[in-house]
Design a protein around this motif. Structure first.
Motif, PDB file in Angstrom:
ATOM      1  N   PRO A   1       0.636  -1.164  -0.066  1.00 26.93           N
ATOM      2  CA  PRO A   1       0.007   0.052  -0.135  1.00 26.93           C
ATOM      3  C   PRO A   1       0.933   1.457   0.097  1.00 26.93           C
ATOM      4  CG  PRO A   1       0.018  -0.978   2.171  1.00 26.93           C
ATOM      5  CD  PRO A   1       0.654  -1.921   1.242  1.00 26.93           C
ATOM      6  N   ASP A   2       0.377   2.462  -0.483  1.00 23.94           N
ATOM      7  CA  ASP A   2       1.024   3.435  -0.462  1.00 23.94           C
ATOM      8  C   ASP A   2       1.146   4.139   0.959  1.00 23.94           C
ATOM      9  OD1 ASP A   2       2.245   5.968  -0.991  1.00 23.94           O
ATOM     10  OD2 ASP A   2       0.489   6.929  -2.248  1.00 23.94           O
ATOM     11  N   PRO A   3       2.258   4.517   1.387  1.00 20.80           N
ATOM     12  CA  PRO A   3       2.438   4.909   2.976  1.00 20.80           C
ATOM     13  C   PRO A   3       1.394   6.099   3.075  1.00 20.80           C
ATOM     14  CG  PRO A   3       4.511   4.750   1.861  1.00 20.80           C
ATOM     15  CD  PRO A   3       3.531   4.355   0.916  1.00 20.80           C
ATOM     16  N   LYS A   4       1.047   7.043   2.085  1.00 24.76           N
ATOM     17  CA  LYS A   4       0.398   8.121   2.309  1.00 24.76           C
ATOM     18  C   LYS A   4      -1.199   7.825   2.684  1.00 24.76           C
ATOM     19  CE  LYS A   4       2.973  10.936  -0.844  1.00 24.76           C
ATOM     20  NZ  LYS A   4       3.353  11.559  -2.161  1.00 24.76           N
ATOM     21  N   ASP A   5      -1.468   6.534   2.088  1.00 23.09           N
ATOM     22  CA  ASP A   5      -2.854   6.247   2.519  1.00 23.09           C
ATOM     23  C   ASP A   5      -3.065   5.506   3.868  1.00 23.09           C
ATOM     24  OD1 ASP A   5      -3.516   7.099   0.038  1.00 23.09           O
ATOM     25  OD2 ASP A   5      -3.428   5.206  -0.919  1.00 23.09           O
ATOM     26  N   LEU A   6      -2.065   5.234   4.372  1.00 18.71           N
ATOM     27  CA  LEU A   6      -1.904   4.660   5.746  1.00 18.71           C
ATOM     28  C   LEU A   6      -2.176   5.320   7.154  1.00 18.71           C
ATOM     29  CD1 LEU A   6       0.834   2.273   5.464  1.00 18.71           C
ATOM     30  CD2 LEU A   6      -1.331   1.475   5.333  1.00 18.71           C
ATOM     31  N   PRO A   7      -2.848   5.223   8.041  1.00 18.17           N
ATOM     32  CA  PRO A   7      -3.086   6.235   9.196  1.00 18.17           C
ATOM     33  C   PRO A   7      -1.844   6.419   9.820  1.00 18.17           C
ATOM     34  CG  PRO A   7      -4.039   4.057   9.807  1.00 18.17           C
ATOM     35  CD  PRO A   7      -3.512   3.904   8.187  1.00 18.17           C
ATOM     36  N   ASP A   8      -1.668   7.544  10.427  1.00 15.42           N
ATOM     37  CA  ASP A   8      -0.426   7.909  11.265  1.00 15.42           C
ATOM     38  C   ASP A   8      -0.507   6.962  12.328  1.00 15.42           C
ATOM     39  OD1 ASP A   8       0.634   9.802   9.481  1.00 15.42           O
ATOM     40  OD2 ASP A   8      -0.569  11.311  10.366  1.00 15.42           O
ATOM     41  N   PRO A   9       0.640   6.608  12.958  1.00 10.58           N
ATOM     42  CA  PRO A   9       0.947   5.646  14.213  1.00 10.58           C
ATOM     43  C   PRO A   9       0.540   6.605  15.312  1.00 10.58           C
ATOM     44  CG  PRO A   9       2.938   5.980  13.161  1.00 10.58           C
ATOM     45  CD  PRO A   9       1.930   6.414  12.007  1.00 10.58           C
ATOM     46  N   PRO A  10       0.041   5.929  16.351  1.00 10.54           N
ATOM     47  CA  PRO A  10      -0.074   6.919  17.820  1.00 10.54           C
ATOM     48  C   PRO A  10       1.131   7.817  18.372  1.00 10.54           C
ATOM     49  CG  PRO A  10      -0.804   4.592  18.054  1.00 10.54           C
ATOM     50  CD  PRO A  10      -0.273   4.524  16.713  1.00 10.54           C
ATOM     51  N   THR A  11       2.278   7.247  17.974  1.00  9.50           N
ATOM     52  CA  THR A  11       3.463   8.004  18.462  1.00  9.50           C
ATOM     53  C   THR A  11       3.786   9.163  17.708  1.00  9.50           C
ATOM     54  OG1 THR A  11       4.793   6.547  17.098  1.00  9.50           O
ATOM     55  CG2 THR A  11       4.674   5.783  19.052  1.00  9.50           C
ATOM     56  N   ALA A  12       3.021   9.432  16.516  1.00 11.46           N
ATOM     57  CA  ALA A  12       3.311  10.611  15.739  1.00 11.46           C
ATOM     58  C   ALA A  12       2.398  11.642  16.517  1.00 11.46           C
ATOM     59  CB  ALA A  12       2.495  10.477  14.337  1.00 11.46           C
ATOM     60  N   TYR A  13       1.359  11.414  17.343  1.00 11.14           N
ATOM     61  CA  TYR A  13       0.618  12.456  17.806  1.00 11.14           C
ATOM     62  C   TYR A  13       1.112  12.585  19.457  1.00 11.14           C
ATOM     63  CZ  TYR A  13      -2.621  11.266  14.180  1.00 11.14           C
ATOM     64  OH  TYR A  13      -3.248  11.278  13.410  1.00 11.14           O
TER      65      TYR A  13
END
Length: 174
Positions: free
Chosen positions: A154-166
């Motif tokens: 899958p395209d990485p842009k279509d994946l949700p951000d992991p929780p550690t990003a927030y």
């Protein structure tokens, strides 16, 4: 796929040995290498292509036969200069330095040229590429089948951000 696990018989492995000391082999190495160049290259080609030493027993025996022939000719025609040369190398030090024995080497090289018709190989002779016309058929390589291709990632842009990003880095535990 069948397993090829045969072993050669003891008779196939039996070959006369070249029973010489390291100083004798070192003294004769340059002329021996040139004299048996074709047999040595054929053996190395077989080992590289076959990847199985059992299939190269004949070529290995040819190298040994050639070595026995070469040192037999030295014994017959050039015993005295060769003996002087290898004895000089033997006492020249633990690394068998050639520089101490140039006088003996000259008489040995002249004898080999006179009786065997072979000049001493020039510096770098064994580093050069030498083509060998081999009578052995080239082995057919069996390429293993390729594994099934992996599904499209899958395209990485279509994946949700992991929780550690927030929250922050990995070291943060709420």
């Amino acid at each position: 796929m069948a397993v090829n696990d045969w072993l050669p018989s003891f008779e196939e492995l039996t070959v006369p040995e070249i029973n010489l000391t390291s100083s004798v082999l070192r003294a004769g190495a340059h002329h021996f290498g040139k004299y048996c160049n074709v047999q040595s290259k054929e053996y190395m080609l077989c080992m590289e292509e076959e990847q199985d030493p059992r299939k190269c027993l004949h070529e290995g025996k040819e190298v040994t036969r050639c070595g026995l022939e070469f040192f037999g000719l030295l014994r017959k025609h050039c015993m005295e200069p060769f003996t002087g040369y290898w004895k000089c190398l033997d006492v020249s030090g633990s690394d068998y330095e050639f520089t101490e024995c140039r006088k003996q080497q000259k008489s040995y090289d002249e004898c080999v040229l006179k009786h065997l018709g072979q000049e001493r190989p020039e510096l770098g002779f064994f580093a050069k590429t030498h083509l060998v016309d081999s009578k052995r058929p080239k082995p057919i390589r069996q390429v293993p089948p390729m594994p099934t291709p992996v599904e499209e990632l899958p395209d990485p842009k279509d994946l949700p951000d992991p929780p550690t990003a927030y929250i922050g880095g990995r070291g943060f535990f709420p």
